[in-house]
Design a protein around this motif. Structure first.
Motif, PDB file in Angstrom:
ATOM      1  N   LYS A   2       0.818  -1.201   0.000  1.00 58.84           N
ATOM      2  CA  LYS A   2       0.000   0.000   0.000  1.00 58.84           C
ATOM      3  C   LYS A   2       0.858   1.259   0.000  1.00 58.84           C
ATOM      4  CE  LYS A   2      -4.082  -1.987   2.112  1.00 58.84           C
ATOM      5  NZ  LYS A   2      -5.076  -1.884   3.164  1.00 58.84           N
ATOM      6  N   ARG A   5       1.945   1.879  -3.597  1.00 59.54           N
ATOM      7  CA  ARG A   5       0.857   2.479  -4.378  1.00 59.54           C
ATOM      8  C   ARG A   5       0.698   3.949  -4.046  1.00 59.54           C
ATOM      9  NH1 ARG A   5      -3.941  -1.996  -3.802  1.00 59.54           N
ATOM     10  NH2 ARG A   5      -2.847  -3.694  -4.815  1.00 59.54           N
ATOM     11  N   LEU A   9       1.084   7.035  -6.646  1.00 59.73           N
ATOM     12  CA  LEU A   9       0.017   8.027  -6.775  1.00 59.73           C
ATOM     13  C   LEU A   9       0.544   9.434  -6.525  1.00 59.73           C
ATOM     14  CD1 LEU A   9      -3.046   8.580  -7.115  1.00 59.73           C
ATOM     15  CD2 LEU A   9      -3.220   8.334  -4.647  1.00 59.73           C
TER      16      LEU A   9
END
Length: 94
Positions: A2, A5, A9
């Motif tokens: 996570k 990611r 982003l």
């Protein structure tokens, strides 16, 4: 995973902000009945976003939905009750 990611982003967001900040030249987009006044950076980011949405829609319609329907049909065939099979011999060999 996570965290990775989130970092991706954040990197994409920063690149988008840099593109928007560097390309501040005014431009106008002439459509059939109207005219849009915007900057080059906003137009670039909007074009990229529209391309992603249209591409994802095409993949959804051409690949995902047909595969999902095949999966549903396969699950229906697997779940259908088959005819009972009569045992021909007992398992203990008698």
């Amino acid at each position: 995973m996570k965290v990775f990611r989130l970092l991706v982003l954040l990197a994409v967001l920063i690149v988008g902000l840099i593109i928007g900040a560097v390309n501040m030249t005014a431009m106008s987009i002439n459509l059939l009945f109207t005219q849009l006044n915007t900057s080059v950076g906003v137009a670039l980011i909007a074009a990229l976003l529209i391309g992603v949405v249209v591409g994802a829609g095409l993949v959804l319609v051409s690949v995902v939905i047909p595969l999902y329907s095949q999966l549903r049909r396969a699950n229906k065939l697997a779940a259908a009750p088959s005819a009972p099979v009569a045992p021909s011999q007992s398992f203990d060999g008698r």
